[in-house]
Design a protein around this motif. Structure first.
Motif, mmCIF file in Angstrom:
data_model
loop_
_atom_site.group_PDB
_atom_site.id
_atom_site.type_symbol
_atom_site.label_atom_id
_atom_site.label_comp_id
_atom_site.label_asym_id
_atom_site.label_seq_id
_atom_site.Cartn_x
_atom_site.Cartn_y
_atom_site.Cartn_z
ATOM 1 N N TYR A 115 -57.582 -9.109 -13.991
ATOM 2 C CA TYR A 115 -58.814 -8.591 -13.373
ATOM 3 C C TYR A 115 -59.254 -9.584 -12.302
ATOM 4 N N TYR A 116 -60.014 -9.075 -11.356
ATOM 5 C CA TYR A 116 -60.635 -9.918 -10.333
ATOM 6 C C TYR A 116 -62.108 -10.109 -10.711
ATOM 7 N N LEU A 120 -65.532 -19.325 -10.099
ATOM 8 C CA LEU A 120 -65.194 -18.099 -9.393
ATOM 9 C C LEU A 120 -63.993 -18.344 -8.486
ATOM 10 N N GLN A 121 -63.025 -17.436 -8.548
ATOM 11 C CA GLN A 121 -61.849 -17.551 -7.684
ATOM 12 C C GLN A 121 -61.544 -16.194 -7.064
ATOM 13 N N ASP A 122 -60.833 -16.213 -5.935
ATOM 14 C CA ASP A 122 -60.478 -14.971 -5.241
ATOM 15 C C ASP A 122 -59.222 -14.331 -5.814
ATOM 16 N N THR A 123 -58.418 -15.100 -6.503
ATOM 17 C CA THR A 123 -57.196 -14.568 -7.103
ATOM 18 C C THR A 123 -57.506 -13.971 -8.477
ATOM 19 N N ALA A 124 -56.542 -13.246 -9.033
ATOM 20 C CA ALA A 124 -56.745 -12.553 -10.303
ATOM 21 C C ALA A 124 -56.791 -13.536 -11.470
ATOM 22 N N TYR A 125 -57.555 -13.160 -12.498
ATOM 23 C CA TYR A 125 -57.580 -13.898 -13.760
ATOM 24 C C TYR A 125 -56.634 -13.196 -14.736
ATOM 25 N N ASN A 126 -55.937 -13.972 -15.553
ATOM 26 C CA ASN A 126 -55.077 -13.371 -16.573
ATOM 27 C C ASN A 126 -55.502 -13.799 -17.979
ATOM 28 N N HIS A 127 -56.756 -14.258 -18.091
ATOM 29 C CA HIS A 127 -57.327 -14.587 -19.398
ATOM 30 C C HIS A 127 -58.731 -14.008 -19.434
ATOM 31 N N TYR A 128 -59.061 -13.278 -20.513
ATOM 32 C CA TYR A 128 -60.393 -12.676 -20.602
ATOM 33 C C TYR A 128 -61.252 -13.461 -21.574
ATOM 34 N N ALA A 129 -62.487 -13.705 -21.198
ATOM 35 C CA ALA A 129 -63.450 -14.363 -22.075
ATOM 36 C C ALA A 129 -64.658 -13.446 -22.197
#
Length: 291
Positions: free
Chosen positions: A215-216, A189-198
């Motif tokens: 997405y966050y 878990l991170q506070d910044t945005a993800y740019n890869h979806y699983a």
């Protein structure tokens, strides 16, 4: 009854993750410890089999993942290198009843094997719903509350599941306990945005990923929980397969009091979705019947 939340018996003890270098010895040791049963499921991740632990007759599940399909590795507390799924499970699988317990793992030359708890009488939530067409709100409320608590536990451990769906929730039919399973799409878990979806593209993909490519973790999780609750009380997914969710999309919501909760979770703006704590405090979750 299966719909009531009872205290589950303590799961088998969590064994330390270990490697058994010679493949022959590892496979022989596995046969000496477990009796393999029927295939429970198969997918892109590998295969899951029912099994019995010979030492005490306890039912377990054995998940086999080909090494070539393990994309991410991490480190366990003892500095052992392990697939990220195992590292994440080790973080959350600490006796908490709402998450499947990792009992043991083995690394072979071509496969990674995970031995997991598997209640004797259980059904994944997809089949549980399908057998009833949809769930009454009081049944959905109890199971959804348990899922929320499991997600909150994972969040507190710094783990993002990323694939919350009915197939990944196991219901113990003897106790009514819901268990979150399959962390193969999980990450830290991170506070910044993800740019890869699983995760499954048609299941709980939030609109911000579809429209913007990011997405966050927390609001994306709330979106998937809204999809899950809709499936529970309506018996179907809120969106058609392949449908591009637009900003003016009209949801088909149930008649019960859960519709307000679903509408909040499925807000197009991630900033307008409630937090996990707000969901747990929602009047529907507290069984407060508002006019």
């Amino acid at each position: 009854p299966a719909t009531q939340h009872q205290r589950s018996p303590p799961p088998p003890p969590l064994l330390p993750a270990r490697r058994v270098p010679p493949a022959g010895k590892a496979q022989q040791g596995l046969k000496e410890q477990y009796r393999l049963g029927s295939l429970l499921g198969r997918g892109g991740f590998g295969s899951v089999f029912a099994a019995t632990r010979l030492s005490d007759g306890a039912p377990v599940a054995i998940k086999r993942v080909p090494r070539k399909r393990v994309r991410h590795w991490g480190e366990l507390p003892d500095s052992t290198s392990a697939p990220l799924e195992i590292v994440l499970l080790a973080k959350v699988s600490t006796g908490f009843p709402g998450v499947v317990q990792l009992l043991e793992w083995l690394e072979l030359p071509n496969d990674v094997l995970m031995v997991l708890e598997h209640p004797e009488r259980c059904q994944d939530l997809q089949h549980f719903i399908r057998a009833r067409r949809f769930l009454p709100e009081e049944v959905a409320r109890e199971l959804f509350r348990q899922v929320l608590e499991a997600v909150r536990h994972c969040t507190s451990c710094g783990v993002l599941h990323r694939d919350i769906k009915p197939e990944n929730i196991l219901v113990d039919l003897a106790t009514g306990q819901a268990k979150l399973i399959d962390f193969g799409c999980g990450t830290y878990l991170q506070d910044t945005a993800y740019n890869h979806y699983a995760g499954e593209p048609t299941q709980g993909v939030p609109p911000e990923w579809t429209h913007f490519g990011w997405y966050y973790g927390r609001p994306a999780t709330i979106w998937s929980l809204g999809v899950l609750l809709h499936q529970m009380v309506c018996g179907k997914h809120p969106f058609r397969r392949g449908q591009n969710i637009s900003w003016d999309h009209q949801l088909s919501l149930p008649q019960g009091l859960s519709q307000d909760l679903i509408r909040q979770c499925l807000s197009m703006l991630d900033s307008e979705r409630p937090s996990l704590e707000e969901l747990l405090c929602h009047p529907w979750m507290q069984d407060i019947h508002l006019p």
